[in-house]
Design an enzyme around this catalytic site. Sequence first.
Site, mmCIF file in Angstrom:
data_model
loop_
_atom_site.group_PDB
_atom_site.id
_atom_site.type_symbol
_atom_site.label_atom_id
_atom_site.label_comp_id
_atom_site.label_asym_id
_atom_site.label_seq_id
_atom_site.Cartn_x
_atom_site.Cartn_y
_atom_site.Cartn_z
ATOM 1 N N LYS A 80 0.851 -1.196 0.000
ATOM 2 C CA LYS A 80 0.000 0.000 0.000
ATOM 3 C C LYS A 80 0.884 1.241 0.000
ATOM 4 O O LYS A 80 1.911 1.277 0.694
ATOM 5 C CB LYS A 80 -0.895 -0.030 1.242
ATOM 6 C CG LYS A 80 -1.958 1.058 1.286
ATOM 7 C CD LYS A 80 -2.837 0.901 2.530
ATOM 8 C CE LYS A 80 -3.936 1.927 2.599
ATOM 9 N NZ LYS A 80 -4.775 1.775 3.810
ATOM 10 N N SER A 155 -9.715 1.768 2.842
ATOM 11 C CA SER A 155 -8.825 2.479 1.947
ATOM 12 C C SER A 155 -7.810 1.601 1.210
ATOM 13 O O SER A 155 -7.274 2.033 0.198
ATOM 14 C CB SER A 155 -8.082 3.555 2.732
ATOM 15 O OG SER A 155 -7.236 2.972 3.703
ATOM 16 N N SER A 179 -9.844 -0.598 6.969
ATOM 17 C CA SER A 179 -9.234 -0.409 5.652
ATOM 18 C C SER A 179 -8.534 -1.626 5.064
ATOM 19 O O SER A 179 -8.181 -1.613 3.888
ATOM 20 C CB SER A 179 -8.250 0.756 5.688
ATOM 21 O OG SER A 179 -8.940 1.976 5.713
#
Lengths: 488, 95
Positions: A80, A155, A179
């Site tokens: 990420k 996210s 997330s």
Amino acid sequence: MMNINKMTALDIGAEIKKGNITAVDAVKAFYDTIESTDNIINAFITTNKAEALRKAEDVQKKIDSGKLTGSLAGVPIAIKDNICTKGMKTTCASKMLGDFIPVYNATVIEKLEQAGVIIIGKLNMDEFAMGSTNETSYYGSCKNPWNTNKVSGGSSGGAAASVASNQVPMALGSDTGGSIRQPASYCGVTGFKPTYGTVSRYGLIAYASSLDQIGPIAKSVQDCAAVMDVICGKDERDGTTLDIKYGGLLESLNGNIKGMKIGLPKQCFDKGLDNQVKNSILSMSDTLKELGAQVDYIEMSFLDYVIPTYYILASAEASSNLSRFDGVKFGFRAKSFDGVTDMYSVTRSEGFGDEVKKRILLGTFVLSSGYYDAYYRKALQVKSLISKKFNEIFQNFDAILCPTTPTTAPNLDQSLSDPLQMYLSDIYTVSANLAGLPGLSIPCGFDQSGMPIGAQIIGAPLDDKKILNIGFAYQQNTEFHKMSPKGV
Amino acid sequence: MKITKEIVESVANLSRIKLDEAATVKMQTELGAVIDYMEILNSLDTKEIEPMSHIFSLNNVMRDDLIKPSIDRQEILSNAPDHTDETFVVPKTVG
């Protein structure tokens, strides 16, 4: 000819060890898929093919010479884009960090590299991890591989979508309010948020430090456990990491859940829950009963309070954490301004997107003089209540089973017009962050339109092995986690 | 709690975020909706509850005061929007 892209991370690692494939073969196979699918999925912000291939050659030599023996040596991973990678752009999906190249590695990156895991790129996300659909990314939304008109979730949308579309066998995400688990649920993959303090946050660009935790997204519980075994541990550069014995997660999985007591929170099955999601969770509960677990309904009376509490605390911490983005030391600086104060203001106005600005303003409001007691202090008190209630539940139960999300993935553009609705998609996940608990999302079915449904298992603090074992037992007896979207 | 335009302007100033007229109005509506939604917490009696900032009781984390190499200055400066060989450059701060 084996299809490397469809294999689990541990299977790839095993085949490399046996000499049937090389680390270079693995890296090449996944780049082939990235190159042929990511113009549609948009899971990656940055790739580093030449560097990854060079590293794969190095790692392969070390495997051949017996220097690297770990179960994930030579296996590719994607990260990420809020986790710092030395020499490789780390944008947080924001214009603010569009050109930011970290000069150090996050602790988790150091640990992965020591284990011979190969980083093949940086993944799309909501800007500064603020969002539940990946649509607040400055680099465009990441699409759901099961239906590209749907969101990937957020996210860590890029992390879930890249694993689901076989672009990479495993990924690292971060979870502040859901997330990791929410996008894993939307994309039909396995995602794990460990107990707070088990994985170092050094090098994770902070959103809400008291809630943020790094964790894996992969194709199976075993893969998640294997990643955890690599990245966990006390780190002197993160004072909140716990000084405890924690590892050995993978070898602890035995699939035996006989006699385990699992609670189904009544409130999670009330209003707002899609019927197909409900039926899948209940059917999973039946499977767990067949495997010897005892399942009973429990009260989770605080459910209506978790989202407001979360948004007050997370926004408050974000408003403080994001004050470092001032256009001086790194990142974006506006071109035209009048004096130093104006430079800060114009830089931040142009560099941050709307959702980030909103949360900074909200956080500044709840912390400001005159409102602090009514909002911030109140939320800290409610957090204390929530934590206490969880303690009571875990005195009688080993784990909680509930949906990961109230519905399957929504359509693109649907949530941006109704932000409160988007916030509610995290209603089942945020409480694990507020109380620091481990939470696992695993695929447990599909709705009528073929979109994946995720189930969440939450445990007491440091019961990570226990909840992974429940997920493992379920995956040993079901096939949902082995399904791939069409065309992948 | 009504979120007025003045509150938005004041909070934006504290946050060092510039909002034009349209953005201020939009923020006023959206922040208003979120704050309204948060009012539900007031239905909980928390008089006797201690606020909880950390989940696990943490003591001060101490380490030995050892000298270690730091990151190279040139490397650090390379990420700055404006810099000399030795420092970050900002607009004049003192009149």
